[in-house]
Enzyme design. Structure first.
Site, PDB file in Angstrom:
ATOM      1  N   HIS A 185     -31.593  -8.338  43.409  1.00 50.21           N
ATOM      2  CA  HIS A 185     -32.243  -7.101  43.834  1.00 50.21           C
ATOM      3  C   HIS A 185     -33.421  -6.702  42.955  1.00 50.21           C
ATOM      4  O   HIS A 185     -34.384  -6.099  43.411  1.00 50.21           O
ATOM      5  CB  HIS A 185     -31.211  -5.963  43.887  1.00 50.21           C
ATOM      6  CG  HIS A 185     -30.477  -5.941  45.192  1.00 50.21           C
ATOM      7  ND1 HIS A 185     -29.200  -5.471  45.338  1.00 50.21           N
ATOM      8  CD2 HIS A 185     -30.863  -6.356  46.412  1.00 50.21           C
ATOM      9  CE1 HIS A 185     -28.836  -5.591  46.593  1.00 50.21           C
ATOM     10  NE2 HIS A 185     -29.819  -6.131  47.265  1.00 50.21           N
ATOM     11  N   GLU A 417     -31.641 -25.491  58.290  1.00 56.27           N
ATOM     12  CA  GLU A 417     -31.348 -25.217  56.879  1.00 56.27           C
ATOM     13  C   GLU A 417     -30.236 -26.113  56.356  1.00 56.27           C
ATOM     14  O   GLU A 417     -29.810 -25.981  55.214  1.00 56.27           O
ATOM     15  CB  GLU A 417     -31.002 -23.734  56.666  1.00 56.27           C
ATOM     16  CG  GLU A 417     -29.938 -23.174  57.571  1.00 56.27           C
ATOM     17  CD  GLU A 417     -29.730 -21.669  57.403  1.00 56.27           C
ATOM     18  OE1 GLU A 417     -30.207 -21.090  56.425  1.00 56.27           O
ATOM     19  OE2 GLU A 417     -29.055 -21.083  58.275  1.00 56.27           O
ATOM     20  N   ASP A 441     -31.752 -22.262  51.993  1.00 51.93           N
ATOM     21  CA  ASP A 441     -30.545 -23.078  52.093  1.00 51.93           C
ATOM     22  C   ASP A 441     -30.880 -24.556  52.187  1.00 51.93           C
ATOM     23  O   ASP A 441     -30.172 -25.391  51.627  1.00 51.93           O
ATOM     24  CB  ASP A 441     -29.701 -22.644  53.302  1.00 51.93           C
ATOM     25  CG  ASP A 441     -28.813 -21.466  52.954  1.00 51.93           C
ATOM     26  OD1 ASP A 441     -28.214 -21.480  51.855  1.00 51.93           O
ATOM     27  OD2 ASP A 441     -28.716 -20.521  53.757  1.00 51.93           O
ATOM     28  N   CYS A 488     -38.892 -19.336  57.484  1.00 49.35           N
ATOM     29  CA  CYS A 488     -38.480 -17.964  57.157  1.00 49.35           C
ATOM     30  C   CYS A 488     -37.802 -17.881  55.795  1.00 49.35           C
ATOM     31  O   CYS A 488     -37.354 -16.828  55.383  1.00 49.35           O
ATOM     32  CB  CYS A 488     -37.577 -17.383  58.249  1.00 49.35           C
ATOM     33  SG  CYS A 488     -36.055 -18.295  58.472  1.00 49.35           S
TER      34      CYS A 488
HETATM   35  C1  PEP Z   1     -32.819 -19.497  54.308  1.00 51.22           C
HETATM   36  O1  PEP Z   1     -31.747 -20.059  54.073  1.00 51.22           O
HETATM   37  O2  PEP Z   1     -33.932 -19.943  53.976  1.00 51.22           O
HETATM   38  C2  PEP Z   1     -32.843 -18.208  55.034  1.00 51.22           C
HETATM   39  C3  PEP Z   1     -33.974 -17.633  55.406  1.00 51.22           C
HETATM   40  O3  PEP Z   1     -31.634 -17.619  55.267  1.00 51.22           O
HETATM   41  P1  PEP Z   1     -30.848 -16.755  54.178  1.00 51.22           P
HETATM   42  O4  PEP Z   1     -31.737 -16.608  52.974  1.00 51.22           O
HETATM   43  O5  PEP Z   1     -30.531 -15.466  54.839  1.00 51.22           O
HETATM   44  O6  PEP Z   1     -29.648 -17.625  53.926  1.00 51.22           O
HETATM   45 MG    MG Z   2     -29.913 -19.438  55.078  1.00 48.34          MG
END
Ligand code: PEP
Ligand code: MG
Length: 563
Positions: A185, A417, A441, A488
């Protein structure tokens, strides 16, 4: 001296170091035993709640509404009866209030820390932070040292989220910490405040003296103590919190969508204000956190409608619930697992155990998609069979709603991922409309390196050619089948990675709202053909450092661009 850490919040700063000297808790002589101790504890809890509310209000006034929520969530932790009741019973048995608070809350923090999910691990740090604040309040000791006398870079072993939010931004131009990860955070707050930050810098505190000049590079994750003059000549300053709603295309005319990641309607409003082209990832699990029961279909529709209303005609990608046995979601208790990161999580959880949840989400999504450009995306997909099962459920949800089966289809996508999904992209692309690379991930699973462990951050380098090769395969497979690919994960917000992602043909980047303008500006300076050649060359290199050097040689490194 040059120290490497984790790039936690972009931007650069050059200023004297100011070592964070937290006032130590000392025995204040206040009576913390018996009924007096319980009364003092009640007062301390009130004081901490008031201080958190004040800091949250300051963040809100600065436009960091979701980040204010981090502090509001901490204030809620203080309302948990387990705190006052548990600590009071320890005090009644002869304990002192400060030790009683720590003893009562430690098991909760441990439970959260044991989770493999960074969201919950971050909550452990938040809980410990709040306990520490109560202990300080019991002794009347401030949690902030007096501010520096001149604009400075804070150097600390670690900073709690509440301390980060309390930094005087007229006097603090950035910070570096020895501990922490990019997903904690504290780092999220730094990005929201536009404060450059580098975390997880080994040996930092012992290496820096008070007042020594420091160059902080939040784009590259580097701290340079007493840097040579040529290194500071082109300091770009903190990331500007400006908006840019114009489309971004490369110099040779290739359009790259720049959307935002969001977790709730407030995030969506910030994304819209920043000029995002859409929401590239709406993390729906956040809508379920902190609730005693899961929201039903109608409640989900109501929340989704707030998100799509904020975005107008810009597309929103809703990711279905991404929790699992490893996540202590009170409304969805699951048995413990030996390897939670490899366990029943994401789409697997719903397919294996709770298709009813997926059906609720799908019906809610289909209803909203009938009037807005909403797309649905599944997390943690490994196989084609999983996608086919999910599509059968979509068909069922469509029938439940009596929607004509051929009418206004809602585009479907998957997060790529898991390495198996990346390698199987050719087959998966035939099942869905789009891919979004979850590089957080994907990097973790590719390098078998826990994404929350700062000791492994160097290993899990998202500029490593092994990951770039994987992305190249995914994009090529998707494009062969006429599908588009977004990113993302945090990699999309990394200015080093942007030329490579564009060069590999990525169509959309989903970033943090304060970065929309900066990433769009970066895209507009690129020549897609040069990026493609550089990216192909990067695939043949040995490691991330070699890729960085290659980018520098082609004037594609962040500091070399006049953005
Ligand atoms: C990722 O794994 O890159 C992703 C965007 O999902 P999260 O960070 O929510 O696992
Ligand atoms: Mg993820």
């Amino acid at each position: 001296m040059r120290l490497r850490g984790i790039a936690a919040a972009p931007g650069q700063a050059y200023a004297p170091a100011w070592r964070w000297g937290e006032p130590r808790i000392h025995d204040s002589g206040v009576d913390l035993s018996g009924e007096a101790g319980i009364n003092r504890l009640q007062v301390a809890i009130k004081e901490v709640k008031a201080a958190l509310a004040q800091k949250a209000a300051r963040l809100e006034a600065d436009g960091a509404v979701p980040e204010a929520g981090i502090l509001e969530a901490q204030a809620l932790m203080l309302e948990d009866p387990a705190l006052l009741d548990g600590a009071s019973s320890v005090i009644r048995k002869g304990g002192l209030a400060d030790a009683a608070v720590a003893q009562t809350m430690a098991p909760f923090a441990e439970l959260l820390r044991a989770s493999s999910d960074p969201v919950f691990q971050a909550r452990a740090a938040d809980l410990e932070d709040v306990v520490e604040q109560v202990r300080r309040a019991l002794h009347g000791v401030s949690d902030m040292p007096p501010p520096p006398e001149q604009p400075s870079i804070v150097v600390a072993r670690d900073l709690a989220p509440s301390q980060t939010a309390g930094l005087d931004r007229a006097l603090v131009v950035g910070f570096a910490t020895e501990q922490g990860t990019a997903t904690a955070h504290t780092a999220i707050l730094a990005r929201a405040l536009g404060l450059p930050a580098v975390v997880g810098v080994g040996g930092l505190v012992d290496a820096v003296k008070n007042g020594e000049p420091v160059l902080l590079d939040g784009d590259r994750g580097i701290v340079v103590i007493d840097p040579p003059a040529q290194d500071v000549a082109h300091i770009a300053g903190p990331a500007p919190l400006t908006a840019d709603a114009e489309p971004a295309s490369t110099r040779d005319g290739r359009r790259v969508e720049v959307g935002c990641n969001a977790a709730n309607p407030d995030d969506a409003r910030r994304a819209a204000a920043a000029g995002a082209d859409g929401i590239g990832l709406l993390r729906s699990e956040f809508l379920f956190l902190g609730r005693e029961r899961l929201p039903d279909e109608n409640e989900q529709v109501a929340i989704l409608e707030q998100v799509v209303a904020a975005m107008g005609d810009r597309p929103v990608i809703l990711r279905t619930l991404d929790v699992g046995a490893d996540k202590p979601l009170p409304a969805l208790p699951q048995p413990a697992e030996a390897n939670p990161a490899l366990g029943v999580r994401g789409l697997r959880l719903q397919l294996l155990r709770r298709p009813d949840l997926l059906l609720d989400q799908m019906r809610a999504a289909l209803r909203v998609a009938s009037t807005h450009p909403l797309r649905l995306m599944f997390p943690m997909v490994s196989t084609v069979d999983e996608v086919r099962q999910a599509k059968q459920l979509i068909a069922q949800a469509t029938r439940d709603l009596h929607l004509p089966s051929g009418a206004a289809p809602m585009p479907l996508g998957i997060m790529v991922e898991v390495p198996a999904a990346a390698i199987g992209a050719d087959q998966l692309a035939q099942e869905v409309d789009f891919f979004s690379l979850g590089t957080n991930d994907l990097t973790q699973y590719l390098f078998a390196a826990d994404r929350t462990n700062p000791e492994l951050a160097v290993l899990a380098d998202s500029l490593h050619p092994a990951l770039l090769r994987m992305i190249d395969q995914v994009v090529s497979a998707a494009h062969r089948h006429g599908r588009w690919v977004g990113v993302c994960g945090e990699m999309a917000s990394d200015l080093w990675a942007v030329p490579l992602l564009v060069g590999l043909g990525v169509d959309e980047l989903s970033v943090h709202p304060p970065l929309v303008a900066r990433i769009k500006a970066a895209v507009r300076q690129l020549d897609g053909r040069v990026c493609a050649a550089v990216a192909q060359a990067a695939l043949t290199l040995e490691n991330g450092q070699a890729v960085r050097r290659l980018l520098e040689e082609h004037a594609l490194a962040p500091a070399a661009r006049p953005d």
